[in-house]
Each structure stands twice: as structure tokens, then as C-alpha cells.
Design an enzyme around this catalytic site. Structure first.
Site, mmCIF file in Angstrom:
data_model
loop_
_atom_site.group_PDB
_atom_site.id
_atom_site.type_symbol
_atom_site.label_atom_id
_atom_site.label_comp_id
_atom_site.label_asym_id
_atom_site.label_seq_id
_atom_site.Cartn_x
_atom_site.Cartn_y
_atom_site.Cartn_z
ATOM 1 N N LYS A 13 0.827 -1.210 0.000
ATOM 2 C CA LYS A 13 0.000 0.000 0.000
ATOM 3 C C LYS A 13 0.863 1.263 0.000
ATOM 4 O O LYS A 13 0.605 2.196 -0.749
ATOM 5 C CB LYS A 13 -0.918 0.033 1.234
ATOM 6 C CG LYS A 13 -1.926 -1.085 1.314
ATOM 7 C CD LYS A 13 -2.909 -0.871 2.449
ATOM 8 C CE LYS A 13 -2.288 -0.899 3.837
ATOM 9 N NZ LYS A 13 -1.688 -2.183 4.234
ATOM 10 N N ARG A 85 -9.358 1.533 8.631
ATOM 11 C CA ARG A 85 -9.005 0.153 8.967
ATOM 12 C C ARG A 85 -10.149 -0.548 9.689
ATOM 13 O O ARG A 85 -10.027 -1.726 10.010
ATOM 14 C CB ARG A 85 -7.770 0.156 9.868
ATOM 15 C CG ARG A 85 -6.469 -0.192 9.140
ATOM 16 C CD ARG A 85 -5.363 -0.195 10.171
ATOM 17 N NE ARG A 85 -4.184 -0.889 9.779
ATOM 18 C CZ ARG A 85 -3.110 -0.316 9.230
ATOM 19 N NH1 ARG A 85 -3.108 0.949 8.943
ATOM 20 N NH2 ARG A 85 -2.044 -1.039 8.962
ATOM 21 N N ARG A 121 11.529 -5.851 4.221
ATOM 22 C CA ARG A 121 11.161 -4.437 4.243
ATOM 23 C C ARG A 121 12.046 -3.643 5.193
ATOM 24 O O ARG A 121 12.333 -4.081 6.307
ATOM 25 C CB ARG A 121 9.695 -4.295 4.681
ATOM 26 C CG ARG A 121 9.279 -2.829 4.859
ATOM 27 C CD ARG A 121 7.820 -2.634 4.676
ATOM 28 N NE ARG A 121 7.057 -2.868 5.891
ATOM 29 C CZ ARG A 121 5.747 -2.669 5.973
ATOM 30 N NH1 ARG A 121 5.065 -2.255 4.923
ATOM 31 N NH2 ARG A 121 5.100 -2.913 7.093
ATOM 32 N N ARG A 154 11.075 -2.017 11.057
ATOM 33 C CA ARG A 154 10.043 -1.512 11.964
ATOM 34 C C ARG A 154 9.847 -2.469 13.126
ATOM 35 O O ARG A 154 9.883 -3.679 12.950
ATOM 36 C CB ARG A 154 8.717 -1.363 11.198
ATOM 37 C CG ARG A 154 8.587 -0.046 10.500
ATOM 38 C CD ARG A 154 7.404 0.009 9.573
ATOM 39 N NE ARG A 154 6.153 -0.512 10.114
ATOM 40 C CZ ARG A 154 4.990 -0.414 9.483
ATOM 41 N NH1 ARG A 154 4.919 0.165 8.306
ATOM 42 N NH2 ARG A 154 3.897 -0.902 10.015
ATOM 43 N N ARG A 165 -0.978 -8.533 13.469
ATOM 44 C CA ARG A 165 -1.463 -7.533 12.500
ATOM 45 C C ARG A 165 -2.329 -8.206 11.428
ATOM 46 O O ARG A 165 -3.325 -7.636 10.992
ATOM 47 C CB ARG A 165 -0.276 -6.795 11.870
ATOM 48 C CG ARG A 165 0.412 -5.885 12.892
ATOM 49 C CD ARG A 165 1.775 -5.423 12.413
ATOM 50 N NE ARG A 165 1.696 -4.582 11.254
ATOM 51 C CZ ARG A 165 2.686 -4.456 10.362
ATOM 52 N NH1 ARG A 165 3.808 -5.136 10.519
ATOM 53 N NH2 ARG A 165 2.550 -3.661 9.345
HETATM 54 P P1 AMP Z 1 0.920 0.856 8.853
HETATM 55 O O1 AMP Z 1 2.124 1.728 8.710
HETATM 56 O O2 AMP Z 1 -0.229 1.316 7.993
HETATM 57 O O3 AMP Z 1 1.240 -0.607 8.676
HETATM 58 O O4 AMP Z 1 0.410 1.036 10.362
HETATM 59 C C1 AMP Z 1 1.227 0.657 11.442
HETATM 60 C C2 AMP Z 1 0.395 0.563 12.704
HETATM 61 O O5 AMP Z 1 -0.185 1.848 13.007
HETATM 62 C C3 AMP Z 1 -0.793 -0.379 12.651
HETATM 63 O O6 AMP Z 1 -0.432 -1.735 12.902
HETATM 64 C C4 AMP Z 1 -1.672 0.197 13.764
HETATM 65 O O7 AMP Z 1 -1.169 -0.132 15.041
HETATM 66 C C5 AMP Z 1 -1.471 1.698 13.573
HETATM 67 N N1 AMP Z 1 -2.459 2.259 12.618
HETATM 68 C C6 AMP Z 1 -2.206 2.812 11.393
HETATM 69 N N2 AMP Z 1 -3.325 3.213 10.806
HETATM 70 C C7 AMP Z 1 -4.338 2.906 11.665
HETATM 71 C C8 AMP Z 1 -5.746 3.039 11.617
HETATM 72 N N3 AMP Z 1 -6.375 3.580 10.548
HETATM 73 N N4 AMP Z 1 -6.468 2.612 12.692
HETATM 74 C C9 AMP Z 1 -5.877 2.077 13.767
HETATM 75 N N5 AMP Z 1 -4.543 1.897 13.877
HETATM 76 C C10 AMP Z 1 -3.776 2.307 12.840
#
Ligand code: AMP
Length: 204
Positions: A13, A85, A121, A154, A165
Site C-alpha cells: 500500500k 481500517r 522491508r 520496523r 497484524r
Molecule cells: P501501517 O504503517 O499502515 O502498517 O500502520 C502501522 C500501525 O499503526 C498499525 O499496525 C496500527 O497499530 C497503527 N495504525 C495505522 N493506521 C491505523 C488506523 N487507521 N487505525 C488504527 N490503527 C492504525
């Protein structure tokens, strides 16, 4: 255009959203990046979000909704990556937008591809730009091409956290596929970066 990219963690994404936003000349908003910046700056939102993120769980809806709404400068065009999400987040977005989302792209990617990708990654510690050691390495080792900061694995890309996740995705995020059924296009996210990009442009 107003576009949402959906897909499990590691589906690509971030990479595709960045490229799409450049092509369409709109802003790319990634709630994960906004949260990581908040953590780096030790803001109250960042401090409250960190335990959820480190455990692979979702940050509470209202925290993320407020953070995104404060960040969006132009509601007429954007690419959203990592938001919504949950269905309540999708509903909050529909209410907040003066004009509706036009397209939702689902990057459909099998789990074995994801596990391989996430192990490769690396993410910029400064601007959160995503890299892959095999398919999209930085020009200079360990260094972001865009801002020059160091690349890191990360915290939540460790195998045990990835499992949590993926479960959160299945339980909390997949119901959005039904919520957006009338505007969603499914793309095979296991293809190469350029093939996925072409498929997205075709769907748009
Ligand atoms: P990402 O970088 O999109 O993989 O997001 C990393 C982490 O941030 C996720 O595993 C969640 O803990 C948190 N996070 C990001 N976006 C959201 C969202 N829309 N709602 C809730 N938690 C989020």
C-alpha cells in the site's frame, strides 16, 4: 481524485500510494506514518498510540480519525493508505468528506508473499518511505533516497507481531470490503511493483 488503498500489512500500500499520489498530483496520507511521526516527536497522541502499534494492534478509532482529519489539507483529492481500517473509521470518513471517495483499490496479496516481503522491508526512520532489500533497495546502503535518514526494521515487522497484524486485518479491516463493495476493485498485489501500478491505473 479521492482514493483509498486497502490490503493486508505488507501488500504494498505504502509504495503504491506514494507512486499514485505523484502521478495524480494529490497528497498521500498514511495514518501509520502520521502515528510514527507522533511517536518520534513524543506527542501525547504518539505516547498513547505506541503500545498498540508495538503489539500489532489497532490504535483506537477516535485517535486515528482526529489525527487524520487534522492533517488533511485538501478534501478534494487524496490517496489514503492505512485508513480506514475499521467500518466505524469508514463511516467517520464518509461523514467528514464533502464529496465521497470515488475508488477503493484492494491489493489482494497471499500470506506467504507478505511474510517474505515484510522480512525484506526496511523503512526510513525520518520520512517513513518504504524499501525492500531485494526488489527496491536504496541507492546508498541503509540510507533513504529521499531524505538521507537511516533505514530501520520496523518494531512491528517482527514475525510474532506480523501474526497479530494479520489477524487484526482479517477481523477488523476485511469488513470494509463489503462496506465499499460498490466502488472496490481487486488487484493482484503479488505481482511486481510496476505491474501492480499499471493494474491500478487501469482500474481507475
Ligand atoms: P501501517 O504503517 O499502515 O502498517 O500502520 C502501522 C500501525 O499503526 C498499525 O499496525 C496500527 O497499530 C497503527 N495504525 C495505522 N493506521 C491505523 C488506523 N487507521 N487505525 C488504527 N490503527 C492504525
Amino acid at each position: 481524485m479521492r482514493i483509498i488503498l486497502l490490503g493486508p500489512p505488507g501488500a504494498g500500500k505504502g509504495t503504491q500510494a506514494q507512486r499514485l499520489a505523484n502521478t495524480l498530483n494529490v497528497v498521500h496520507y498514511a495514518t501509520g506514518n502520521l502515528l510514527r511521526t507522533a511517536i518520534a516527536n513524543k506527542t501525547p497522541v504518539g505516547l498513547s498510540a505506541q503500545p498498540y502499534m508495538d503489539g500489532g494492534n489497532l490504535v483506537p478509532d477516535q485517535v486515528v480519525i482526529d489525527l487524520l482529519m487534522e492533517s488533511i489539507v485538501d478534501f478534494s483529492g487524496f490517496v489514503l493508505d492505512g485508513f480506514p481500517r475499521t467500518v466505524p473509521q469508514g463511516e467517520a470518513l464518509s461523514i467528514a468528506l464533502p464529496k465521497p471517495v470515488q475508488k477503493v483499490i484492494l491489493l489482494d496479496t497471499p500470506e506467504e508473499v507478505i511474510v517474505e516481503r515484510l522480512s525484506q522491508r526496511r523503512t526510513c526512520s525520518g520520512c517513513s518511505a518504504p524499501y525492500n532489500l531485494t526488489t527496491k533497495p536504496p541507492k546508498i546502503q541503509h540510507t533513504c533516497d529521499i531524505c538521507g535518514c537511516s533505514l530501520v526494521l520496523r518494531n512491528d515487522d517482527k514475525p510474532e507481531t506480523i501474526k497479530v497484524r494479520q489477524q487484526r486485518y482479517r477481523e477488523d479491516t476485511e469488513p470494509l470490503l463489503n462496506y465499499y463493495q460498490r466502488i472496490i476493485s481487486k488487484i493482484d498485489g503479488s505481482k511486481s511493483m510496476l505491474e501492480v501500478e499499471q493494474a491500478i491505473m487501469k482500474a481507475l
